[in-house]
Design an enzyme around this catalytic site. Structure first.
Site, PDB file in Angstrom:
ATOM      1  N   PRO A  15      -3.692   5.076 -12.851  1.00 38.34           N
ATOM      2  CA  PRO A  15      -4.546   5.205 -11.663  1.00 38.34           C
ATOM      3  C   PRO A  15      -5.248   3.920 -11.227  1.00 38.34           C
ATOM      4  O   PRO A  15      -6.478   3.788 -11.315  1.00 38.34           O
ATOM      5  CB  PRO A  15      -5.551   6.268 -12.100  1.00 38.34           C
ATOM      6  N   CYS A  16      -4.480   2.980 -10.708  1.00 41.02           N
ATOM      7  CA  CYS A  16      -5.045   1.698 -10.292  1.00 41.02           C
ATOM      8  C   CYS A  16      -5.999   1.843  -9.095  1.00 41.02           C
ATOM      9  O   CYS A  16      -6.775   0.934  -8.824  1.00 41.02           O
ATOM     10  CB  CYS A  16      -3.949   0.682 -10.024  1.00 41.02           C
ATOM     11  N   HIS A  17      -5.978   3.001  -8.433  1.00 35.98           N
ATOM     12  CA  HIS A  17      -6.939   3.214  -7.345  1.00 35.98           C
ATOM     13  C   HIS A  17      -8.368   3.275  -7.889  1.00 35.98           C
ATOM     14  O   HIS A  17      -9.321   3.127  -7.139  1.00 35.98           O
ATOM     15  CB  HIS A  17      -6.600   4.497  -6.567  1.00 35.98           C
TER      16      HIS A  17
END
Length: 171
Positions: free
Chosen positions: A128-130
């Protein structure tokens, strides 16, 4: 051999890539560093792993799932892999700055390199790089687009009560 399929989701169309047993890519169509399927890739929408990912995305969007449980294989440099593993450990609804992420992997002077690795994350959403943001809380960079990043964070922080509408309308 690379196997792929496309999914239509409330987050937008997604390209899934696999080696047959693990997920090696989850890309929003058109995102930065999006790989175009090559002629030698096999299109197989019935691959069981792809159906599991699709079910996981549906469960995530209905708030029934916060951590994906599908086998993944991260393909990158050793440094990128360290960054992606640290990102994968970020809990649902929590954010971390690029600076804190660099510190967490023992590379406090490599904030820009951490940002570069984050932007090249091959398995968006599941890794989850967001959830990685600027030191001042700003939403900086996201290969899938800042509108999608903003919508995902609002969704995870519970700022939108509808399970799908905020994501679909924000894009």
């Amino acid at each position: 051999m690379r196997i792929y399929t496309d999914l239509d989701t409330p987050l937008g169309p997604i390209l899934l890539v696999s080696d047959g047993s693990t997920l090696t890519g989850l890309y929003f169509i058109g995102q930065k560093y999006y790989p175009e399927p090559a002629a030698h890739w096999k299109h197989d929408p019935a691959l069981r792993l792809f159906r599991e990912v699709e079910a996981g995305i549906a469960a995530y969007l209905s708030r029934q799932l916060q951590t994906f449980d599908v086998p993944v294989r991260l393909e990158g440099t050793p440094f990128q892999t360290r960054v992606w593993q640290a990102i994968a450990a970020l809990p649902f609804g929590k954010t971390q700055s690029y600076t804190a992420l660099a510190e967490s992997i023992g590379a406090p002077s490599s904030v820009r390199a951490v940002g570069g690795a984050t932007g090249r994350n091959p398995i968006s959403l599941i890794v989850p790089c967001h959830r990685v943001i600027g030191r001042d809380g700003a939403l900086t960079g996201y290969a899938g687009g800042l509108a999608r990043k903003r919508a995902l964070l609002k969704f995870e922080l519970g700022r939108n009560s509808s399970r799908l509408r905020p994501l679909a309308t924000a894009l």
